[in-house]
Structures are given as C-alpha cells and as structure tokens.
Design a protein around this motif. Structure first.
Motif, short mmCIF file in Angstrom:
data_model
loop_
_atom_site.label_atom_id
_atom_site.label_comp_id
_atom_site.label_asym_id
_atom_site.label_seq_id
_atom_site.Cartn_x
_atom_site.Cartn_y
_atom_site.Cartn_z
N PRO A 1 0.82 -1.21 0.00
CA PRO A 1 0.00 0.00 0.00
C PRO A 1 0.86 1.26 0.00
O PRO A 1 2.05 1.21 0.32
CB PRO A 1 -0.79 -0.12 1.30
CG PRO A 1 0.12 -0.88 2.21
CD PRO A 1 0.84 -1.86 1.33
N MET A 2 0.22 2.38 -0.33
CA MET A 2 0.88 3.68 -0.33
C MET A 2 -0.12 4.70 0.18
O MET A 2 -1.26 4.76 -0.30
CB MET A 2 1.34 4.05 -1.74
CG MET A 2 2.07 5.38 -1.83
SD MET A 2 2.58 5.72 -3.55
CE MET A 2 3.67 7.13 -3.31
N ALA A 3 0.28 5.50 1.17
CA ALA A 3 -0.63 6.50 1.74
C ALA A 3 0.15 7.78 2.02
O ALA A 3 1.31 7.73 2.45
CB ALA A 3 -1.27 5.97 3.02
N PHE A 4 -0.49 8.92 1.79
CA PHE A 4 0.12 10.21 2.10
C PHE A 4 -0.95 11.29 2.11
O PHE A 4 -2.06 11.11 1.59
CB PHE A 4 1.22 10.57 1.09
CG PHE A 4 0.79 10.52 -0.36
CD1 PHE A 4 0.09 11.57 -0.95
CD2 PHE A 4 1.11 9.43 -1.15
CE1 PHE A 4 -0.29 11.53 -2.28
CE2 PHE A 4 0.74 9.37 -2.48
CZ PHE A 4 0.04 10.42 -3.05
N GLY A 5 -0.61 12.42 2.73
CA GLY A 5 -1.48 13.58 2.72
C GLY A 5 -1.14 14.48 1.56
O GLY A 5 0.03 14.70 1.24
N VAL A 6 -2.16 15.03 0.90
CA VAL A 6 -1.94 15.93 -0.23
C VAL A 6 -3.12 16.91 -0.32
O VAL A 6 -4.28 16.52 -0.18
CB VAL A 6 -1.78 15.13 -1.55
CG1 VAL A 6 -3.03 14.29 -1.86
CG2 VAL A 6 -1.43 16.04 -2.71
N PHE A 7 -2.82 18.19 -0.49
CA PHE A 7 -3.82 19.25 -0.59
C PHE A 7 -4.83 19.17 0.56
O PHE A 7 -6.04 19.35 0.37
CB PHE A 7 -4.55 19.18 -1.93
CG PHE A 7 -3.67 19.35 -3.13
CD1 PHE A 7 -2.77 20.39 -3.21
CD2 PHE A 7 -3.74 18.46 -4.20
CE1 PHE A 7 -1.95 20.56 -4.31
CE2 PHE A 7 -2.92 18.61 -5.31
CZ PHE A 7 -2.03 19.66 -5.36
N GLY A 8 -4.33 18.91 1.76
CA GLY A 8 -5.19 18.87 2.93
C GLY A 8 -6.04 17.63 3.05
O GLY A 8 -6.80 17.49 4.01
N GLY A 9 -5.92 16.70 2.09
CA GLY A 9 -6.69 15.46 2.14
C GLY A 9 -5.77 14.26 2.22
O GLY A 9 -4.59 14.38 2.58
N ARG A 10 -6.28 13.10 1.84
CA ARG A 10 -5.54 11.85 2.01
C ARG A 10 -5.64 10.98 0.77
O ARG A 10 -6.70 10.87 0.14
CB ARG A 10 -6.09 11.09 3.22
CG ARG A 10 -5.19 9.99 3.72
CD ARG A 10 -3.99 10.54 4.42
NE ARG A 10 -3.05 9.49 4.81
CZ ARG A 10 -1.76 9.70 5.05
NH1 ARG A 10 -1.27 10.93 4.96
NH2 ARG A 10 -0.97 8.73 5.42
N TYR A 11 -4.50 10.37 0.41
CA TYR A 11 -4.41 9.40 -0.69
C TYR A 11 -4.11 8.04 -0.07
O TYR A 11 -3.15 7.89 0.67
CB TYR A 11 -3.29 9.83 -1.64
CG TYR A 11 -2.96 8.88 -2.78
CD1 TYR A 11 -3.26 9.21 -4.10
CD2 TYR A 11 -2.27 7.68 -2.55
CE1 TYR A 11 -2.91 8.37 -5.15
CE2 TYR A 11 -1.92 6.84 -3.61
CZ TYR A 11 -2.25 7.19 -4.89
OH TYR A 11 -1.90 6.35 -5.94
N ASP A 12 -4.94 7.03 -0.39
CA ASP A 12 -4.71 5.66 0.08
C ASP A 12 -4.85 4.72 -1.11
O ASP A 12 -5.96 4.57 -1.65
CB ASP A 12 -5.71 5.27 1.17
CG ASP A 12 -5.44 5.97 2.49
OD1 ASP A 12 -4.49 5.56 3.18
OD2 ASP A 12 -6.17 6.93 2.81
N GLY A 13 -3.76 4.10 -1.51
CA GLY A 13 -3.83 3.21 -2.66
C GLY A 13 -2.48 2.64 -3.02
O GLY A 13 -1.77 2.11 -2.16
N SER A 14 -2.11 2.78 -4.29
CA SER A 14 -0.85 2.22 -4.77
C SER A 14 -0.30 3.07 -5.90
O SER A 14 -1.00 3.92 -6.46
CB SER A 14 -1.06 0.78 -5.25
OG SER A 14 -1.89 0.75 -6.41
#
Length: 287
Positions: A192-205
């Motif tokens: 998996p890959m997760a990070f914060g971006v533009f005040g939101g969250r990305y969870d995926g690959s």
C-alpha cells in the motif's frame, strides 16, 4: 603468515561505489587461477570479511549521487545493514535491513526520512534496475540514454518499507508518506501507499514499469478531503473552484519522471464534491 585473511574488517573513508555492484569475488578455490600466480595460488587468500564500514561514501547510480555512511556485517551471501545514513540535494534518509542474497540482490530494507524525494528515489531505482535487467532500453531524463543488458536475467527482488514525514513527487508536496515498495528488474510497485496531499488523504498504490524508452506510471487509490482550490491552483487554474472532494482514481501516464507522467496522465476519476463553488456560485449543494 599463512597468507590467509579470515574474519576481516574493511574500513574506508571517502569511498565511491558504482551501482549496481559487480559480482562479489571468486571462491577461494578459484583465487589462484584468477591471480595468475605461479603454482595456481593467489598471494593472499581472502576467506571471509565480516564487517564493512564506509565513511563519507558516494553511491553513484546513473548520473545521481548519494553521500553518507554505511555499516554492514557479512555472512557469506548475506548482508546485515546495521546503519545506512545517506543524503542528496538536502534530503536525508536512513536505512537498515538484510540482503539475503547479494548476487540477486534479494532482501528487505526499511527507509525512514524527514523529507523523501520520490522522483530521485524512482530515478535511482530505475538506474539500478536498468544496470541488471535483461532487456535494453533508454530514458529521456538526465539518466543515461541506454541501459546495458547482462548475459543472464537478474533475480533482483528488494522489498522496502517507506516512512517519511514529508515527501515530494512530480512537484507535489506530500505529508506523512508510508508505503511498502517492491523493486524487480522490470518494475517498482508501492502498495500500500498513503500520504497527505492538498489537505486530504491518498490511500492506494503506485506502480512504475521501468523497461522501455520511458517509465510508465499508474496510480490507483481512494482520495478523501482534498482541498479543491489548492488542487486547481497547482494545476494552473487558481481561484476557480472551492470546496472539498473525495473519490477514486485510476490514472496512468508515461515520462522520464513523475512530473512528466502527470502531464500525460489519462484514466478515470470519480469525484464527490462537498461545499463546492465555482467562481463564488455554488454548483453542489452543501452536505
């Protein structure tokens, strides 16, 4: 006195290492033939090196250089990385782990960083994999135009756990990045890959195919709470849309790095907007 070195320790200051590494030496029985020494015996028979300590080392892959310190313990083909502290262009990272087979290489590492430059990491991985992969190719970035092909296919399989307080990718500033990456001769996959971006969250690959004239990227994930105004300003259209969005993405692009791939991205995007407005006029009911 016996012309044998056993359980040795190697300590170097200011070493330079070209990646990928060459084959690691010959077996003791082959040493004499390799040396050409009269009687078929080498002047010194290196039986084992237990420890390698490199201070102020430079690791070069393609046209990119990392600098720092490395401490490792060796046991046959197995390497225990006690300490790896490297830096490049103001970004520092530390690593530890085990290479179970140096000839692959095959192993598992953990990388932690205050700030991690994913573009540089991907480029470094591409250069490294290009040096050992069986098929030749090229790249359109600052890396060499072609990648040499060895006589036999590589068995490289490296798994890396990533943890960074901040990261950069394709011009994006990311927060609190975590992931699990796998590097093979043909691809780098972070899932998996997760990070914060533009005040939101990305969870995926994210996956990168390394073979070919230029790497191909693919992003699949769910996104949540992204600031639309910040995202559109980054895309070159400031002060056009406001609000928050969530949804799913399945995007692909091709380029020498993530920034170029983002410019060519194609795919599908499902968006749920909350409190969104266009130039001050609401086009999605709040809620």
């Amino acid at each position: 006195l016996s012309r044998r070195i056993e359980h040795g320790s190697v300590r170097l200051d200011g070493a330079r290492i070209e990646m990928p590494l060459p084959a690691v030496g010959a077996s003791p029985g082959d040493a004499g033939a390799a040396s050409g020494d009269e009687g078929g015996r080498a002047p010194v028979d290196i039986v084992s090196i237990d420890e390698i300590v490199l201070s102020n080392v430079e690791i070069v892959s393609g046209g990119r250089t990392l600098r720092g310190d490395i401490e490792a313990e060796l046991d046959g083909p197995r390497v225990e990385l006690r300490k790896v502290a490297l830096s490049a262009d103001g970004a520092d990272l530390s690593a530890s782990g085990t290479i179970t087979d140096l000839s692959g290489p095959i192993g598992e590492l953990t990388i932690t960083a205050g700030t991690l430059d994913l573009d540089q990491l991907l480029a470094f991985a591409g250069d490294f994999a290009g040096g050992v992969q069986p098929s030749a190719g090229g790249s359109s970035g600052p890396a060499p135009a072609a990648r040499p092909a060895p006589a036999a296919a590589s068995s490289m399989d490296i798994t890396v756990s990533l943890d960074a307080a901040r990261a950069r990718m394709g011009g994006l500033e990311l927060d609190t990045l975590t992931g699990r990456a796998r590097l093979t001769p043909d691809a780098l996959t972070i899932e998996p890959m997760a990070f914060g971006v533009f005040g939101g969250r990305y969870d995926g690959s994210m996956s990168v195919t390394l073979a070919g004239a230029a790497p191909s990227f693919r992003w699949t994930a769910s996104i949540d709470g992204v600031d639309v105004a910040a995202a559109t300003a980054f895309a070159g259209s400031p002060d056009t849309v406001s609000g928050r969005l969530s949804g799913t993405i399945d995007l692909a692009g091709r380029g020498a790095d993530a920034a170029m791939a983002i410019d060519t991205v194609r795919g599908t995007l499902r968006v749920d907007a909350v409190d969104a407005a266009d130039a001050g006029n609401s086009f999605v009911e709040p809620g």
